[in-house]
Design an enzyme around this catalytic site. Sequence first.
Site, PDB file in Angstrom:
ATOM      1  CD  GLU A  68     -66.136  20.558  26.264  1.00  0.00           C
ATOM      2  OE1 GLU A  68     -67.105  21.074  27.160  1.00  0.00           O
ATOM      3  OE2 GLU A  68     -65.064  21.168  26.137  1.00  0.00           O
TER       4      GLU A  68
HETATM    5  C1  TNX Z   1     -65.511  21.838  30.300  1.00  0.00           C
HETATM    6  S1  TNX Z   1     -63.943  19.288  31.578  1.00  0.00           S
HETATM    7  C2  TNX Z   1     -64.454  21.139  29.409  1.00  0.00           C
HETATM    8  C3  TNX Z   1     -63.169  22.186  29.345  1.00  0.00           C
HETATM    9  C4  TNX Z   1     -63.381  23.484  30.057  1.00  0.00           C
HETATM   10  C5  TNX Z   1     -64.471  23.180  31.271  1.00  0.00           C
HETATM   11  C6  TNX Z   1     -64.564  24.435  32.015  1.00  0.00           C
HETATM   12  C7  TNX Z   1     -63.768  18.928  29.992  1.00  0.00           C
HETATM   13  C8  TNX Z   1     -63.508  17.723  29.827  1.00  0.00           C
HETATM   14  N1  TNX Z   1     -64.273  19.972  29.086  1.00  0.00           N
HETATM   15  O1  TNX Z   1     -62.664  22.343  28.086  1.00  0.00           O
HETATM   16  O2  TNX Z   1     -62.316  24.189  30.169  1.00  0.00           O
HETATM   17  O3  TNX Z   1     -65.499  22.679  30.905  1.00  0.00           O
HETATM   18  O4  TNX Z   1     -65.209  24.289  33.396  1.00  0.00           O
END
Ligand code: TNX
Length: 515
Positions: free
Chosen positions: A325
Amino acid sequence: MTSVVLTVFLGQTGCTPTYLSKENIIPKPVSVVPTGSSFNMNDQTDIYVQGESAEMKQVGQYLADKLNISTGLGLEVKSTIEAPTPGNIFLSISGDDAELGDEGYQLTITKESVSLLANKPAGLFHGIQTIRQILPAKVEMNSVQKGPWKLATGTIRDFSTYGYRGSMLDVARHFFEVDELKSLIDQMAFYKMNVFHLHLSDDQGWRIEIKSWPNLTKHGGSTEVGGGEGGFYTQEQYSGIVKYAQDRYITIIPEIDMPGHINAAMASYPELNCNGKATELYTGIEVGFSSFCTGKEITYKFIDDVIRELAALTPGPYIHIGGDESHSTKIEDYIPFVNRVQDMVIAHGKKVLGWDEIALSTLKPNTIAQYWAKAENATKAVAQGAKVLMSPAKYAYLDMQYDSTSTFGLHWAGYVEVDKGYNWDPGNLEPEIKKENIIGIEAPLWSETVSNRQEAEYLIFPRLPGYAEIGWTPVELRNWDNYKVRLANHGERMKAMNINFYPSKLVPWNTKDVK
Ligand code: TNX
């Protein structure tokens, strides 16, 4: 005929276990051959380990300590060259049973003795978990209980399908105390899991002491989601966690998430920011707004210092670099950044793990991509010859709510009831990702909505045993209708261990007072 039916019945209620069945064991063993009698553990019983190895004695002591608390039988650990006299438990190493691999074991229980054999101490340790699960559930209590302490006779041969069977805890969104981590490590060990991934930094907090950049924890660790006081592990505490896990054959994998999810660091050191100004600490739950300044050389000096200190604290093979992300990092900056950071990890003697987005870069040999969201990214990793760690959010995220009434958790990837979490096969989820491309499975708990052990356990249990089974048991032996009965039988054990589990209506709990 009558007596056979009666034996089976008694065996399953756990009153007088004379029938060794798979019904109490999670993960389900590869093979169980019952012989219809029982071994009686009593105050004459001791644990003999073969030879003088300190590691073997430690494994034997682990079993003795577990059993002595609730049985009060005072089992002692002794060493021996040959099998002990009748009435005892014997742990030995064979070394030439290839099928068992590094983690498998063979457990032979007769009326006279209990004998556990493995190629490696790790296998003995996993076999000990099976012994615990064959005994009555009250063996898990923290005070002396009334016997008898009988083990049903037979032979179990058991070994693991995947070498990586893990869970993750996000200690950045909410901080968790050392004792809370230890308790989760114990629970994972009970289900033969062998990797614990710690998400040590994120926008909301930096949780591991880095001596060369002390403000990371002093300032960056001072809060958490919701504005609580946060916290961090000193290097000494962290090493204690690593050792505690190691003693349970669990490898700790530390993660520093970058180049996004990095606000806690940007708030701690102005010089890391492109504009030279520190950001504010963040206590919300948005994602994707922060980024390292990938064009600034000090960024790489910082990362190198962090990875060097982390590598020195890490006996395990991997360092996790996050990579998910990174919505505020341009793709043309992201790719060279991930390439360079991989080299830095390798230079410090470690292999790289990263969330599936890292497959957009050029993966180095041995780099693993952790599939969480985009099959397309995981497929790119496989196309580059890399292995994949399976954590598909819609099946394996422990922070997904069970259903719309769940107290804790999120549901951006859907609801994950206990059956949904269990009913999938890593090697058969995406057409391009085959079993041979997969190192294993990991169930992550993100902690935006949970802040202490009880709340975390509500999301972790009873789904964790299912992920443990997916990682351990061959897919042909797994089936929900059989699993839910074994899970139901674990209700009592989870209660004895004081685990705050979600009493899913899909599981036919056989504990009277499980609501
Ligand atoms: C996505 S999973 C994210 C996290 C969040 C999560 C909540 C991932 C690699 N990144 O930053 O905590 O969703 O479900």
